[in-house]
Motif scaffolding. Structure first.
Motif, PDB file in Angstrom:
ATOM      1  N   SER A 144    -111.614  -7.130 -31.880  1.00  0.00           N
ATOM      2  CA  SER A 144    -111.869  -7.376 -30.462  1.00  0.00           C
ATOM      3  C   SER A 144    -112.975  -8.396 -30.233  1.00  0.00           C
ATOM      4  O   SER A 144    -113.084  -8.970 -29.169  1.00  0.00           O
ATOM      5  N   GLY A 145    -113.820  -8.629 -31.225  1.00  0.00           N
ATOM      6  CA  GLY A 145    -114.902  -9.592 -31.113  1.00  0.00           C
ATOM      7  C   GLY A 145    -114.672 -10.760 -32.059  1.00  0.00           C
ATOM      8  O   GLY A 145    -113.603 -10.920 -32.641  1.00  0.00           O
ATOM      9  N   GLY A 146    -115.684 -11.596 -32.209  1.00  0.00           N
ATOM     10  CA  GLY A 146    -115.562 -12.750 -33.098  1.00  0.00           C
ATOM     11  C   GLY A 146    -116.924 -13.321 -33.435  1.00  0.00           C
ATOM     12  O   GLY A 146    -117.917 -13.072 -32.752  1.00  0.00           O
ATOM     13  N   PHE A 147    -116.955 -14.091 -34.514  1.00  0.00           N
ATOM     14  CA  PHE A 147    -118.203 -14.707 -34.965  1.00  0.00           C
ATOM     15  C   PHE A 147    -118.360 -16.090 -34.355  1.00  0.00           C
ATOM     16  O   PHE A 147    -117.390 -16.835 -34.185  1.00  0.00           O
ATOM     17  N   LEU A 148    -119.591 -16.444 -34.033  1.00  0.00           N
ATOM     18  CA  LEU A 148    -119.873 -17.773 -33.501  1.00  0.00           C
ATOM     19  C   LEU A 148    -121.346 -18.105 -33.693  1.00  0.00           C
ATOM     20  O   LEU A 148    -122.178 -17.230 -33.954  1.00  0.00           O
ATOM     21  N   ARG A 149    -121.651 -19.379 -33.546  1.00  0.00           N
ATOM     22  CA  ARG A 149    -123.051 -19.819 -33.548  1.00  0.00           C
ATOM     23  C   ARG A 149    -123.209 -20.935 -32.528  1.00  0.00           C
ATOM     24  O   ARG A 149    -122.213 -21.524 -32.080  1.00  0.00           O
ATOM     25  N   ILE A 150    -124.449 -21.184 -32.146  1.00  0.00           N
ATOM     26  CA  ILE A 150    -124.774 -22.197 -31.146  1.00  0.00           C
ATOM     27  C   ILE A 150    -125.364 -23.411 -31.849  1.00  0.00           C
ATOM     28  O   ILE A 150    -126.218 -23.270 -32.735  1.00  0.00           O
ATOM     29  N   LYS A 151    -124.920 -24.605 -31.484  1.00  0.00           N
ATOM     30  CA  LYS A 151    -125.428 -25.830 -32.095  1.00  0.00           C
ATOM     31  C   LYS A 151    -126.939 -25.903 -31.924  1.00  0.00           C
ATOM     32  O   LYS A 151    -127.465 -25.690 -30.825  1.00  0.00           O
ATOM     33  N   GLY A 152    -127.632 -26.192 -33.005  1.00  0.00           N
ATOM     34  CA  GLY A 152    -129.085 -26.304 -32.973  1.00  0.00           C
ATOM     35  C   GLY A 152    -129.802 -24.998 -33.250  1.00  0.00           C
ATOM     36  O   GLY A 152    -131.025 -24.967 -33.301  1.00  0.00           O
ATOM     37  N   ARG A 153    -129.035 -23.912 -33.416  1.00  0.00           N
ATOM     38  CA  ARG A 153    -129.628 -22.616 -33.732  1.00  0.00           C
ATOM     39  C   ARG A 153    -129.002 -22.075 -35.014  1.00  0.00           C
ATOM     40  O   ARG A 153    -127.793 -22.215 -35.219  1.00  0.00           O
ATOM     41  N   PRO A 154    -129.773 -21.453 -35.898  1.00  0.00           N
ATOM     42  CA  PRO A 154    -129.239 -21.028 -37.195  1.00  0.00           C
ATOM     43  C   PRO A 154    -128.446 -19.726 -37.155  1.00  0.00           C
ATOM     44  O   PRO A 154    -127.652 -19.460 -38.062  1.00  0.00           O
ATOM     45  N   GLU A 155    -128.644 -18.895 -36.120  1.00  0.00           N
ATOM     46  CA  GLU A 155    -128.070 -17.553 -36.131  1.00  0.00           C
ATOM     47  C   GLU A 155    -126.543 -17.557 -36.005  1.00  0.00           C
ATOM     48  O   GLU A 155    -125.968 -18.338 -35.239  1.00  0.00           O
ATOM     49  N   VAL A 156    -125.913 -16.658 -36.735  1.00  0.00           N
ATOM     50  CA  VAL A 156    -124.491 -16.365 -36.593  1.00  0.00           C
ATOM     51  C   VAL A 156    -124.388 -15.016 -35.898  1.00  0.00           C
ATOM     52  O   VAL A 156    -124.981 -14.027 -36.340  1.00  0.00           O
ATOM     53  N   TYR A 157    -123.630 -14.984 -34.798  1.00  0.00           N
ATOM     54  CA  TYR A 157    -123.512 -13.755 -34.003  1.00  0.00           C
ATOM     55  C   TYR A 157    -122.121 -13.143 -34.170  1.00  0.00           C
ATOM     56  O   TYR A 157    -121.117 -13.861 -34.263  1.00  0.00           O
ATOM     57  N   LEU A 158    -122.077 -11.828 -34.189  1.00  0.00           N
ATOM     58  CA  LEU A 158    -120.823 -11.116 -34.004  1.00  0.00           C
ATOM     59  C   LEU A 158    -120.758 -10.793 -32.517  1.00  0.00           C
ATOM     60  O   LEU A 158    -121.421  -9.876 -32.032  1.00  0.00           O
ATOM     61  N   ALA A 159    -119.991 -11.598 -31.768  1.00  0.00           N
ATOM     62  CA  ALA A 159    -119.936 -11.474 -30.310  1.00  0.00           C
ATOM     63  C   ALA A 159    -119.007 -10.342 -29.893  1.00  0.00           C
ATOM     64  O   ALA A 159    -118.088  -9.962 -30.622  1.00  0.00           O
ATOM     65  N   ASP A 160    -119.240  -9.824 -28.700  1.00  0.00           N
ATOM     66  CA  ASP A 160    -118.426  -8.705 -28.207  1.00  0.00           C
ATOM     67  C   ASP A 160    -117.087  -9.159 -27.649  1.00  0.00           C
ATOM     68  O   ASP A 160    -116.262  -8.340 -27.286  1.00  0.00           O
ATOM     69  N   LYS A 161    -116.846 -10.482 -27.564  1.00  0.00           N
ATOM     70  CA  LYS A 161    -115.566 -10.997 -27.097  1.00  0.00           C
ATOM     71  C   LYS A 161    -115.015 -11.998 -28.114  1.00  0.00           C
ATOM     72  O   LYS A 161    -115.770 -12.749 -28.728  1.00  0.00           O
ATOM     73  N   ASN A 162    -113.706 -12.015 -28.243  1.00  0.00           N
ATOM     74  CA  ASN A 162    -113.044 -12.949 -29.137  1.00  0.00           C
ATOM     75  C   ASN A 162    -112.761 -14.231 -28.363  1.00  0.00           C
ATOM     76  O   ASN A 162    -111.727 -14.359 -27.707  1.00  0.00           O
TER      77      ASN A 162
END
Length: 346
Positions: A144-162
């Protein structure tokens, strides 16, 4: 000698156990609880005037662009985009929450958020300046969710939306989204409640209907005057053409409902006017609104068993609709007129 081998074996076994534990820890990174945060807390959705979705290195790109109070798709015949769906996307991005699962570039490949493999979303302002860029990776472990990151930031998030799923990408492989996912396929942006006059032009008949506001009777009576202030006046449809035979309100309402619900199957290349034959359409529907505006829907079916082509007279966009959709609009009126003529001839 035997003890030496046992000691060596124990050391090797211990090393393998440690290595296995490290590997298991790295694979469990997708399920470790790290705390939920808002991913884009400062995103101003009102400032977003363009959304570009693509995969780096591929030629195709989906472009959604704000045009006044509406949205268009310049990358695909500049057709009208589904405004509600885009507003939902922006709202979801604004409210997006997730857990940090990694912050090292070496782990990006595990989540498929590295540039060149991820789905890239560029959010731009009206001047074309980048507001933010998202690299959307694979789905999360729950789906139900998905992984993403924001340009210029190192963190990888497991987001609550795909987010990739919102763009119609349900598989693991990332590619530029299809424009058809975002096209607004409604032919008419208004409903019959907003129409004041509708003219149906069919190869076999022309029928015109007008809404006429009827005032309550005995308007000089105090009770009637009070009713007039509290209840809306009745607004029936009156048949203006042909004078006879009468179509009937139930038949007309069925035709108007069908007209308001017509949706296209797809948007076509407007640069092929000779194919569609819309310069001399076989069907026309002219609609005047309560506010004074007017639109005209043109339709044609060049081949007997071929598709039905439709466009509005004030737009170059060409749509394809199904033959049953066209029939649902014209056939109730046609059948009513024909049956009444047959009945009177007997």
């Amino acid at each position: 000698m035997k003890n030496k081998y046992l000691i060596l074996f124990a050391v090797v076994l211990a090393a393998l156990v440690v290595l296995y534990a490290v590997q298991q820890r790295s694979t469990r990174i997708t399920v470790v609880e790290t705390g939920i945060v808002q991913v884009l807390p400062d995103l101003n959705t009102a400032a977003v005037s363009e959304i570009d979705a693509y995969v780096t290195g591929e030629e195709s790109k989906l472009i959604l662009k704000r045009d006044g109070d509406s949205w268009t798709i310049p990358s695909d015949f500049n057709e009208r985009a589904d405004k509600g769906k885009i507003e939902t996307l922006l709202s979801d991005l604004k409210d997006l929450k997730g857990e940090v699962r990694a912050s090292k570039e070496a782990l990006y490949d595990m989540f498929e958020v590295q540039e060149g493999k991820a789905l890239v979303l560029d959010l731009l302002d009206k001047e074309g300046r980048r507001i933010t860029t998202l690299f959307v990776g694979k789905r999360g472990p729950s789906g139900s969710g998905g992984f993403l990151r924001i340009k210029g930031r190192p963190e990888v998030y497991l987001a609550d939306k795909n987010v990739a799923g919102t763009f119609g990408l349900l598989g693991e492989a990332k590619k530029a989204p299809e424009p058809k996912t975002w096209v607004d396929l409604r032919l008419l942006q208004s409903s019959k409640n907003q129409w004041a006059r509708v003219e149906f032009n069919h190869p076999e008949f022309t029928a015109v209907f007008v809404k006429e506001k009827l005032e309550p009777e005995n308007s000089d009576n105090a009770a009637a005057a009070e009713t007039k202030e509290t209840e809306p006046a009745s607004i029936p449809w009156v048949q203006k053409k042909p004078e006879k035979p009468a179509v009937g309100d139930a038949v007309l309402q069925r035709a108007l409902d069908a007209l308001g619900k017509v949706r296209a199957n797809q948007v076509l290349d407007p640069a092929k006017p000779d194919v569609y034959g819309l310069e001399k359409p076989g069907y026309r529907i002219r609609i005047a609104s309560d506010g004074g505006g007017e639109v005209q829907l043109l339709a044609n079916r060049p081949k007997k068993d071929g598709p039905v082509y439709v466009k509005m007279d004030n737009s170059n966009q060409v749509f394809e609709i199904s033959e049953p959709a066209l029939s649902a609009v014209f056939d109730p009126i046609k059948q009513s007129l024909t049956q009444e003529k047959v009945r009177k001839s007997k």
